[in-house]
Structures are given as C-alpha cells and as structure tokens.
Design a protein around this motif. Structure first.
Motif, PDB file in Angstrom:
ATOM      1  N   LEU A 210      18.674  -5.479  17.059  1.00  0.00           N
ATOM      2  CA  LEU A 210      19.498  -4.746  18.017  1.00  0.00           C
ATOM      3  C   LEU A 210      21.292  -3.756  18.573  1.00  0.00           C
ATOM      4  O   LEU A 210      21.364  -2.826  18.675  1.00  0.00           O
ATOM      5  CB  LEU A 210      19.449  -5.518  19.613  1.00  0.00           C
ATOM      6  N   GLY A 211      22.101  -4.788  17.026  1.00  0.00           N
ATOM      7  CA  GLY A 211      23.483  -3.999  17.462  1.00  0.00           C
ATOM      8  C   GLY A 211      22.812  -2.706  16.038  1.00  0.00           C
ATOM      9  O   GLY A 211      22.990  -1.487  16.246  1.00  0.00           O
ATOM     10  N   LEU A 212      21.176  -2.865  15.613  1.00  0.00           N
ATOM     11  CA  LEU A 212      21.668  -1.984  14.553  1.00  0.00           C
ATOM     12  C   LEU A 212      20.636  -0.876  14.909  1.00  0.00           C
ATOM     13  O   LEU A 212      20.875   0.409  14.845  1.00  0.00           O
ATOM     14  CB  LEU A 212      20.225  -2.407  13.469  1.00  0.00           C
ATOM     15  N   LYS A 213      20.081  -1.368  16.064  1.00  0.00           N
ATOM     16  CA  LYS A 213      19.007  -0.104  16.284  1.00  0.00           C
ATOM     17  C   LYS A 213      18.790   0.301  18.070  1.00  0.00           C
ATOM     18  O   LYS A 213      18.109   1.298  18.688  1.00  0.00           O
ATOM     19  CB  LYS A 213      17.484  -0.659  16.598  1.00  0.00           C
ATOM     20  N   THR A 214      20.145  -0.363  18.584  1.00  0.00           N
ATOM     21  CA  THR A 214      20.497   0.019  19.938  1.00  0.00           C
ATOM     22  C   THR A 214      22.146   0.756  19.826  1.00  0.00           C
ATOM     23  O   THR A 214      22.936   1.186  19.493  1.00  0.00           O
ATOM     24  CB  THR A 214      20.622  -0.899  21.682  1.00  0.00           C
TER      25      THR A 214
ATOM     26  N   GLY B 207      25.543   1.706  22.992  1.00  0.00           N
ATOM     27  CA  GLY B 207      25.621   1.974  24.404  1.00  0.00           C
ATOM     28  C   GLY B 207      25.571   0.643  24.826  1.00  0.00           C
ATOM     29  O   GLY B 207      26.370  -0.561  23.873  1.00  0.00           O
ATOM     30  N   PRO B 208      25.859   0.052  25.967  1.00  0.00           N
ATOM     31  CA  PRO B 208      26.352  -1.651  26.139  1.00  0.00           C
ATOM     32  C   PRO B 208      25.276  -2.824  25.733  1.00  0.00           C
ATOM     33  O   PRO B 208      26.164  -4.109  25.478  1.00  0.00           O
ATOM     34  CB  PRO B 208      25.771  -2.201  27.981  1.00  0.00           C
ATOM     35  N   VAL B 209      24.569  -2.196  26.238  1.00  0.00           N
ATOM     36  CA  VAL B 209      23.412  -3.059  24.723  1.00  0.00           C
ATOM     37  C   VAL B 209      23.384  -3.538  23.434  1.00  0.00           C
ATOM     38  O   VAL B 209      24.176  -4.777  22.884  1.00  0.00           O
ATOM     39  CB  VAL B 209      21.980  -2.811  24.769  1.00  0.00           C
ATOM     40  N   ARG B 210      24.246  -2.644  22.619  1.00  0.00           N
ATOM     41  CA  ARG B 210      24.844  -2.505  21.323  1.00  0.00           C
ATOM     42  C   ARG B 210      26.165  -3.589  21.023  1.00  0.00           C
ATOM     43  O   ARG B 210      26.283  -4.806  20.679  1.00  0.00           O
ATOM     44  CB  ARG B 210      24.879  -1.458  20.569  1.00  0.00           C
ATOM     45  N   GLN B 211      27.336  -3.705  22.451  1.00  0.00           N
ATOM     46  CA  GLN B 211      28.009  -4.587  22.417  1.00  0.00           C
ATOM     47  C   GLN B 211      27.953  -5.710  23.202  1.00  0.00           C
ATOM     48  O   GLN B 211      28.670  -6.820  22.488  1.00  0.00           O
ATOM     49  CB  GLN B 211      28.703  -4.007  24.119  1.00  0.00           C
ATOM     50  N   ARG B 212      26.710  -5.898  24.183  1.00  0.00           N
ATOM     51  CA  ARG B 212      26.166  -7.331  24.124  1.00  0.00           C
ATOM     52  C   ARG B 212      25.466  -8.297  23.559  1.00  0.00           C
ATOM     53  O   ARG B 212      25.948  -8.927  23.265  1.00  0.00           O
ATOM     54  CB  ARG B 212      25.084  -7.148  25.974  1.00  0.00           C
ATOM     55  N   ALA B 213      25.235  -7.013  22.192  1.00  0.00           N
ATOM     56  CA  ALA B 213      23.835  -8.174  21.292  1.00  0.00           C
ATOM     57  C   ALA B 213      25.008  -8.482  20.151  1.00  0.00           C
ATOM     58  O   ALA B 213      24.758  -9.627  19.849  1.00  0.00           O
ATOM     59  CB  ALA B 213      23.224  -6.885  20.061  1.00  0.00           C
ATOM     60  N   ARG B 214      26.550  -7.554  19.604  1.00  0.00           N
ATOM     61  CA  ARG B 214      27.128  -8.562  18.952  1.00  0.00           C
ATOM     62  C   ARG B 214      27.543  -9.783  19.824  1.00  0.00           C
ATOM     63  O   ARG B 214      27.796 -10.550  18.668  1.00  0.00           O
ATOM     64  CB  ARG B 214      28.196  -6.833  19.157  1.00  0.00           C
ATOM     65  N   ALA B 215      28.062  -9.580  20.584  1.00  0.00           N
ATOM     66  CA  ALA B 215      28.719 -10.794  21.046  1.00  0.00           C
ATOM     67  C   ALA B 215      27.503 -11.777  20.741  1.00  0.00           C
ATOM     68  O   ALA B 215      28.484 -13.159  20.462  1.00  0.00           O
ATOM     69  CB  ALA B 215      28.499 -10.821  22.275  1.00  0.00           C
ATOM     70  N   ALA B 216      26.279 -11.795  21.177  1.00  0.00           N
ATOM     71  CA  ALA B 216      25.019 -12.876  21.232  1.00  0.00           C
ATOM     72  C   ALA B 216      24.895 -13.435  19.526  1.00  0.00           C
ATOM     73  O   ALA B 216      24.816 -14.573  19.330  1.00  0.00           O
ATOM     74  CB  ALA B 216      23.611 -11.730  21.633  1.00  0.00           C
ATOM     75  N   ALA B 217      25.499 -11.883  18.809  1.00  0.00           N
ATOM     76  CA  ALA B 217      25.350 -12.651  17.304  1.00  0.00           C
ATOM     77  C   ALA B 217      25.651 -13.444  17.118  1.00  0.00           C
ATOM     78  O   ALA B 217      25.440 -14.345  16.198  1.00  0.00           O
ATOM     79  CB  ALA B 217      25.120 -11.307  16.637  1.00  0.00           C
ATOM     80  N   ARG B 218      27.715 -13.555  17.554  1.00  0.00           N
ATOM     81  CA  ARG B 218      28.366 -14.355  17.116  1.00  0.00           C
ATOM     82  C   ARG B 218      28.143 -15.800  17.425  1.00  0.00           C
ATOM     83  O   ARG B 218      28.911 -16.621  17.039  1.00  0.00           O
ATOM     84  CB  ARG B 218      29.352 -13.441  17.771  1.00  0.00           C
ATOM     85  N   ARG B 219      27.449 -15.279  19.299  1.00  0.00           N
ATOM     86  CA  ARG B 219      27.374 -16.792  19.249  1.00  0.00           C
ATOM     87  C   ARG B 219      26.320 -17.379  18.287  1.00  0.00           C
ATOM     88  O   ARG B 219      26.221 -18.721  18.615  1.00  0.00           O
ATOM     89  CB  ARG B 219      26.834 -16.710  20.530  1.00  0.00           C
ATOM     90  N   ALA B 220      25.146 -16.175  18.827  1.00  0.00           N
ATOM     91  CA  ALA B 220      23.762 -17.746  17.678  1.00  0.00           C
ATOM     92  C   ALA B 220      24.196 -17.848  16.207  1.00  0.00           C
ATOM     93  O   ALA B 220      23.670 -18.099  15.984  1.00  0.00           O
ATOM     94  CB  ALA B 220      22.582 -16.121  17.705  1.00  0.00           C
ATOM     95  N   ALA B 221      25.366 -17.401  15.811  1.00  0.00           N
ATOM     96  CA  ALA B 221      25.091 -17.701  14.101  1.00  0.00           C
ATOM     97  C   ALA B 221      26.066 -19.348  14.342  1.00  0.00           C
ATOM     98  O   ALA B 221      25.627 -20.126  13.586  1.00  0.00           O
ATOM     99  CB  ALA B 221      26.744 -16.876  13.927  1.00  0.00           C
ATOM    100  N   PHE B 222      26.686 -19.262  15.159  1.00  0.00           N
ATOM    101  CA  PHE B 222      27.403 -20.836  15.493  1.00  0.00           C
ATOM    102  C   PHE B 222      26.451 -21.652  15.083  1.00  0.00           C
ATOM    103  O   PHE B 222      26.659 -22.956  14.999  1.00  0.00           O
ATOM    104  CB  PHE B 222      28.264 -20.747  16.617  1.00  0.00           C
ATOM    105  N   VAL B 223      25.083 -20.999  16.164  1.00  0.00           N
ATOM    106  CA  VAL B 223      24.135 -22.323  16.140  1.00  0.00           C
ATOM    107  C   VAL B 223      23.490 -22.027  14.940  1.00  0.00           C
ATOM    108  O   VAL B 223      22.665 -23.238  14.071  1.00  0.00           O
ATOM    109  CB  VAL B 223      23.458 -22.101  17.475  1.00  0.00           C
ATOM    110  N   ALA B 224      22.896 -21.102  14.222  1.00  0.00           N
ATOM    111  CA  ALA B 224      22.162 -20.852  13.189  1.00  0.00           C
ATOM    112  C   ALA B 224      22.227 -21.507  12.706  1.00  0.00           C
ATOM    113  O   ALA B 224      21.611 -22.202  12.327  1.00  0.00           O
ATOM    114  CB  ALA B 224      21.554 -19.374  13.715  1.00  0.00           C
ATOM    115  N   VAL B 225      23.614 -21.275  11.957  1.00  0.00           N
ATOM    116  CA  VAL B 225      24.009 -21.808  10.344  1.00  0.00           C
ATOM    117  C   VAL B 225      24.041 -23.384  10.332  1.00  0.00           C
ATOM    118  O   VAL B 225      22.998 -23.337   9.755  1.00  0.00           O
ATOM    119  CB  VAL B 225      25.663 -20.707  10.737  1.00  0.00           C
ATOM    120  N   PRO B 226      24.534 -23.615  10.902  1.00  0.00           N
ATOM    121  CA  PRO B 226      25.047 -25.183  11.376  1.00  0.00           C
ATOM    122  C   PRO B 226      23.393 -25.547  11.281  1.00  0.00           C
ATOM    123  O   PRO B 226      22.879 -26.498  10.352  1.00  0.00           O
ATOM    124  CB  PRO B 226      25.267 -26.089  12.000  1.00  0.00           C
ATOM    125  N   VAL B 227      22.002 -25.241  11.759  1.00  0.00           N
ATOM    126  CA  VAL B 227      21.142 -25.720  12.295  1.00  0.00           C
ATOM    127  C   VAL B 227      20.190 -25.219  10.775  1.00  0.00           C
ATOM    128  O   VAL B 227      19.583 -26.228  10.260  1.00  0.00           O
ATOM    129  CB  VAL B 227      20.554 -25.493  13.923  1.00  0.00           C
TER     130      VAL B 227
END
Lengths: 464, 327
Positions: free
Chosen positions: B180-184, B186-206
C-alpha cells in the motif's frame, strides 16, 4: 445416511450450483466481446452502452462462477480422496492444464478489462475481453475432457503395483470422442443460455421501459435470439451424437433414461411412462416407434440393450452388485432436458419470426414467454448434468472405480455434514444476493452504467 | 534429478508465487478497517489490488491442480486430512471473491460494511489457514500404513501449527502494508506506513520464531531462515527511508525465503507420519508416473513463462499509484 451419501449430496449441490453460472460466463463473455467489437468497428455509442450494460451483468455473474469453481477443485481432495488418489495421474492432468492454460488467461485479462478502460489503447482493451472469453471457453474443454474420461476412460492403464490409474496417452484423453462431443453439446447449451439471457433482459427492458434505448434493445434482442437458434442447432446435433455414444459407452445410462427394461429391436422412444422399478417393468408406456433405435444406433431397427439384460451382463463382467442407476430420476431428467431445452430453442425461432423486419410484438405475454425461456434453458442444463452424473452410477469411473470406493476414508460423517450445511447456507444466501444485484442493474438500465461519451473521450473504468 | 523432484520444485514455485502475490492482497484485505478509515480510503486500497487479485489467486488454483496431477496422494491426503481448516479457507475465499465484485455494486454504507467484513475475514482466514496447514505438513500427521490421515482438529492446533498460522498472517500484513505504501497516495499511504511499522514489530519475532523452530526440527533451511529475517529487517529499514519499492521487494523476497525453508523442510517427505516414520508420504510414493510428469513439464515449460509475462504486463499497466478523492 453415511458420509458417502452426504458427500454425494454435496457434490451434486455444489456442482449444479456452479453450473448455473458457468454457462452464462462462457456465452456472455463472447457476447460482451462481440458487442465491444461492434462498438470498435462502427464507433456507435449504442454498442458501447450495450457493452457496458451487459458487461456489468456479466461481471456480477462471473464472480459467482469463479468462486464456486474453487470449491469444486478442493472438493475432489476433501470428500473423494480415494478417487483422487486413484485417478490423479490421469484426471489431474487436464485440471492442471485448465489452470495453467485457461484460468490464468481469464483472470488476468478480466482484471485488465475491468480496470483498463481508461488506461489501455482501445484496440488493446478490446483484445483483453477476447482473451478472457477465450480463457472461459477453453477452460470448459479441459474439465469436460476430465469428466468424459470418467464416463469413457481411455489412454490409461491400472498399475498393478500401486493399484492406481496411470496415463499412457494424453492425446487419447484430449481427443476422447466423449470429450469433444460433450464439449460441443455443453458449449452449445451455454450459448443458448447466454443468448436467452440477453433475450430475457432485452425483452424486459422493451416491455417495461420504453426508454431511449428501445432501438438498442431491439438490436440485442435479435442478436440474442439469433445466438439461441444457431447454438440450438449445435445442441440438437451434438445431442444426437451424444445419444449414440451413450448407447456405445454407457448403455445402462441410456436404458435407464428410457426406462427400457428388456433388450429390444426395434424399440420406440418413450414419451410418458409410469414404471414399476421393483418389478422391472413399465405400467404405462407411451412410445413413438423406431425412434429410440434410430437415436441410439442410427438405424430404425437397431437393437438397444435393456436394464435387466445389462444388469446380468455386468454381473458376469464385474461380479455381483447393483449396476442399475436411479431409473425414475434419469427418465425424467432426460425428458426435462429435451423438453425444456427444445422449448427454449423454440422460443428463439419464434422470436426471430416475430421480430422480423423491424417488428416488435405488442402483446405483453410474448415478452413474458421470452423471459421464461431463460429459466427453462437453465433447468434443461441442470437436467442434462443430472442425467450425465446420476447415469454414471454406481461408478465414478465407468468399469474401473465404484462411487462407494471413492469417498475419503478418513473424513467423518460430522465433517461432511458440517461442510454440506455450510455450503448449502452460503450458496443459498449468495443466490439471493446475485439475483438481487442482477435485478437491480437490469432495472437501472444502461443509462446507469454509461455516462454520455463523446467520441474519442476516455471512459472511466468499472470500479469496485 | 528425476521428474518427481522437478515437480516437487514446480509445486514449490507455484505455492511461492501464490504466497508472494496473494500474500500482499491478503495483507491489504486484513488492513482494510485500520488503514482505510473512511470510504475513499477503503476504495483506494481495494482499487490498488482490484486489477490483480483474481490473477494472483489463480496461482493457488494452479498449485492445487498441479498437486492433484503430479502428486495425487499428497493432494488427497492434505485436503481430506486437513478437512476443517481447508473448508474454512475455501469458504473464506468464496466470500472474499464475491465481496470484491459486489461491494461497490450498491451505493449503501450498510451494504459496503457487510462486504468489507467479508474482505477482512476472507483475507485473514486463508492467511492464517495456509500457515497452519503448512506447519502441520512439516510437523507430520496421524497417517498410517493405509495412507489415510486420521488427525483430529485438536491435533492440528498444536502450538507449532498455531505459530505457523500467526507467522504467515503477520508476514502478509507487513507485506500488504508495504504494498500500500508503494501503490497508493494520500492519507492511505501515510497510514500504511504506520501500519507497516507496527506490523514489523510482530512479524519479525513471530516469523523468526517459527523459522527457528522449523530449522531446529527439520535440520534444513538455516541460510534461507536467516535470509528471511534479514530481509524483513531490511524491508523495515527501507520503508523508514521511504524507499517503498525496495521495501516491498524485500518482503516479497522474504516470503520466498520462508517458502524455501518450508519446502526444503518438507522434501523428501511430503507428509511425515507421527504414527511411524516409515508411513510418511514421500515424493517417490505420492508422485504420478513419469509420462504424466513429462507432459506437465512440457506444457509448464512453454506456458508458465507466458503467464508470468502477461501477469507482469498487467502489473505494468496498473503501475501508477492509486488515489481516490474524498467525495
């Protein structure tokens, strides 16, 4: 009730449901592509409006065909694992080819078509809908070749070590007479359904909405009628060929579909029969003499084998067992297929006559009849599949594997009952949704889907 | 290398293609409520995957079809043995496919809300389900001499399998957020960036934990497992520097690396047996005859590049960022 019965019900329900959408997808893809081609060639906005209007209806139906197809692909492994293990070597090949050669084409290019209106050059965009239509039409060949193999297994041998069927000749599987004959028949039937869909929608619009589009809908009505009649000829001719193949490869199916208990020569075609299945005889049987002999063998005095004699022959060949499928179901499915299918095609012929040289029928009931032809054609399609599949019983692969031996041994009654319930509820709900959407868009008409387009202007994409 | 091994690799390739491609559209689907807060936002997200999700799903159809053709016994054992998880995945895919097509067809918030729920559930269940299924394939099942899988549902919900499900879910959320960060815009791109950061906190350890457990049990795939974790960290780093193309390429490659760990872990036992190791279903005894495999190979050699070609072209056609103006 055991897991086998429920698995069979599930297969029947999911397959019939899938096949409500598939013929429409197959036929309508070509109709929409043709409409867009007409727009491309003539530049007339009317064709663009028709493309967009029927395109929208096509997409609503397309989605259902795709998702119910996924269920089919998984179902073989889930409920019929013994069958899958036995036949995968042969049956899996056309399925894999279908995905690789047809589904990728269809799915990728439908995406390009939906979203490509304002992004692709007109000519390339037109090519995308044709690519999707070719994919749809091609996919049917592979699945029907797989199905034909179950009814007339060719090009394989059973490996004595593994006990599994093994492909020896892919050419034989893909050129199986049953495969191309069934394909012709099913494709013809699909275009009858699509033709009558266009007829029903156009008739409804002409009847209820005397809007600025009546010229356009008269045109699509005629196109739909013509499609129905041409495809109808194909259905009848291939149906005749199918009957002869049935007499040859699946005599029991033909005998049961005709409630023909004893071998006879010559034998008549039954119009109406009341049978005594236990006593292996008909109480009432109204026949047209010589016709069945001719249908089955091509000669008016040809011999057609009867159920009782076939049962004896099969017991000698395959050992003790009940080799008689459900006679009343087959008998009436056969009649419904031919009767309703014939009536639907008849509406096509009549419609062409009534709309000749710029005419349109005045009487409202004629539009009603035109609309009723669509459910009739769908019912004929379903009856055709019931005849094909129930008629194959007790075999999944004729002469090779019994249905009772095909079911998944590790799957419990509860699991199948659960999935049957889920699919029945899900499919019921989706049917309501799809019908509601189609109805809404037919009501809204083409004005709703197409803004006024200047020649050469960009057309916005369909959006989700 | 014999044809059966070639086809094991081909199926691994098809699954990998599926997980890389539909992985991001599953991620987008799962992020729909949190990243697409309003209707224009959700429209933007759905339009970002609209042209391609159906083509992505065919990778699954082809992978399953190829399993049926090349390893009938594997196809049959997995789908009947994992009956309920597979059923849920299939039902979810049905809902999801219909939802994409139907949500915009009636202009009503209640109608769209219902289909949005179907998109979220329809993306979450398969994302988790495929992780669960593959983890169970790696762990092994109750399969006896007759080749019939007799594992019950609780057997399939072991901690390892649940961790597998969580790993694919988290991985796809991250993958989708970066897409989404790559393909969108406006606001979606901004929120997608924040979501990616949060997702990484879970994804990397799991994901790291699941891969470590897998490598420990199976003894293979160390390099790929390390690569997967490094790539995930690299993706987060690139995203932070707004190198969105690189970030997405990194998670795509990380999905490939995870897939390499899974399939090297499976080979040559497609389905290990918990009853007796001797009853495991192997590449050799589940495969079709060489004749079938030869035909499949010839067709795939010609058509798979063609498929990849026109799918790549469709991504090229829709390469622009998607942006929907608020009404």
């Amino acid at each position: 009730m055991d897991a086998l019965d429920l698995a069979r019900w599930q297969f029947g329900i999911t397959t019939i449901y899938h096949f409500l959408f598939v013929p429409l997808t197959i036929g309508l893809s070509v109709v929409v592509a043709s409409l867009q081609t007409a727009w491309h060639r003539t530049g007339r906005t009317e064709y663009l409006r028709a493309t967009r209007f029927f395109g929208k209806l096509f997409l609503i139906n397309f989605a259902m065909g795709v998702v119910t197809g996924i269920v089919q692909e998984f179902q073989f492994g889930m409920n019929w694992s013994a069958y899958s293990t036995f036949v995968g070597d042969v049956f899996g090949a056309p399925l894999a080819l279908e995905a690789l050669l047809a589904f990728f084409l269809e799915s990728t290019f439908i995406g390009l078509w939906i979203f490509g209106w304002d992004r692709l050059p007109k000519r390339v965009h037109l090519a995308t809908i044709w690519a999707a239509a070719i994919g749809s039409n091609l996919s049917a060949y592979f699945i029907l070749a797989a199905n034909a193999w179950m009814r007339h297994p060719v090009g394989f041998e059973v490996n004595p070590e593994t006990g599994r069927a093994q492909l020896t000749d892919i050419g034989a599987v893909l050129t199986n007479p049953q495969a191309w004959s069934t394909y012709t028949h099913v494709l013809g039937a699909s275009f009858v359904v699509a033709g009558l869909f266009v007829v029903a929608v156009s008739a409804y619009r002409l009847w209820k909405h005397h809007d600025q589009d009546s010229g356009m809908f008269r045109r699509t009505l005629r196109a739909g009628l013509l499609t129905t009649v041409v495809a109808g000829v194909v259905v009848v001719a291939s149906g005749d060929h199918q009957a002869k193949l049935m007499a040859q490869d699946e005599p029991m199916k033909l005998a049961a579909a005709e409630a023909l208990w004893r071998t006879e020569a010559p034998t008549g075609f039954s119009l109406f029969a009341v049978g005594d299945v236990e006593g292996s005889r008909n109480v009432v049987n109204v026949q047209v003499p010589y016709v069945l002999s001719f249908l089955a063998t091509g000669e008016i005095t040809g011999e057609v084998e009867g159920i009782v004699d076939l049962q004896e022959r099969f017991e000698q060949q395959f050992g003790p067992g009940d080799y008689v499928p459900n006679v009343p179901v087959l008998y009436w499915a056969f009649r419904l297929m031919m009767g309703l299918g014939g009536a639907a095609i008849g509406v096509g012929v009549l419609g062409l006559w009534l709309t000749r040289r710029g005419r349109l029928p005045r009487a409202g009931w004629m539009y009603g009849v035109a609309m009723l032809a669509l459910p009739a054609a769908l019912a004929a399609n379903i009856a055709g599949w019931i005849l094909t599949e129930i008629g194959r019983q007790p075999w999944t692969v004729v002469g090779q594997l019994l249905t009772a031996a095909s079911v998944s041994p590790g799957v419990s009654l509860g699991e199948v009952a659960f999935s049957l319930t889920v699919f029945t509820l899900l499919y019921g709900a989706l049917a309501v949704v799809e019908a509601r959407l189609l109805w809404r868009y037919v009501q809204a008409g083409p004005g709703h889907v197409t803004p006024t387009v200047e020649p050469g202007a960009r057309v916005p994409a369909f959006t989700y | 290398m014999d044809l059966a091994t070639v086809w094991f690799l081909a199926i691994a390739l098809l699954w990998t293609g599926y997980l890389v491609l539909e992985g991001f559209d599953f991620g987008v689907g799962m992020l729909l409520p949190s990243v697409g807060r309003d209707e224009p936002g959700r429209r933007t997200m759905i339009n970002a995957i609209g042209p391609v999700w159906d083509g992505n799903e065919v990778w699954l159809i082809t992978a399953i079809g190829a399993m049926f053709a090349a390893f009938p016994a594997w196809y049959a054992a997995v789908l009947s043995g994992f009956y309920l998880p597979v059923l849920l995945v299939v039902v979810a895919l049905v809902f999801r496919g219909v939802a994409f097509e139907y949500r915009g067809k009636i202009d009503s918030p209640a109608w769209r809300r219902r289909w949005d729920a179907a998109i979220v559930g329809g993306s979450l269940v398969p994302a988790f389900g495929w992780g669960l299924v593959f983890a169970n394939m790696l762990r092994g099942v109750e399969i006896g001499a007759d080749g019939v899988v007799r594992s019950s549902l609780p057997d399939l919900l072991s901690p390892y399998a649940l961790l597998g499900g969580l790993a694919t879910t988290a991985l796809f959320v991250l993958h989708g957020a970066l897409f989404l960060g790559l393909k969108t815009d406006g606001p979606v791109r901004q929120r997608a960036r924040a979501a990616a950061r949060r997702a990484a906190f879970v994804a990397v350890p799991v994901v790291g934990g699941f891969l470590a457990w897998t490598v420990h049990d199976r003894g293979t795939g160390v390099v790929a497992a390390v690569a997967a974790v490094v790539l995930l960290l690299a993706a987060v780093g690139c995203a932070a520097r707004r190198r969105e193309g690189w970030a997405f390429a990194a998670t795509a490659t990380a999905v490939v690396a995870v897939s390499v760990v899974v399939f090297t872990g499976l080979h040559p036992e497609l389905l290990p047996s918990l009853v007796d190791p001797a009853y495991a279903l192997t590449v050799a005894d589940a495969s079709s005859a060489p004749y079938t495999l030869g035909i499949l190979s010839a067709v795939a050699a010609v058509f798979l590049p063609l498929v990849i070609g026109y799918q790549a072209w469709s991504y090229w056609v829709f390469r622009k960022r998607v942006h929907v103006e608020a009404a």
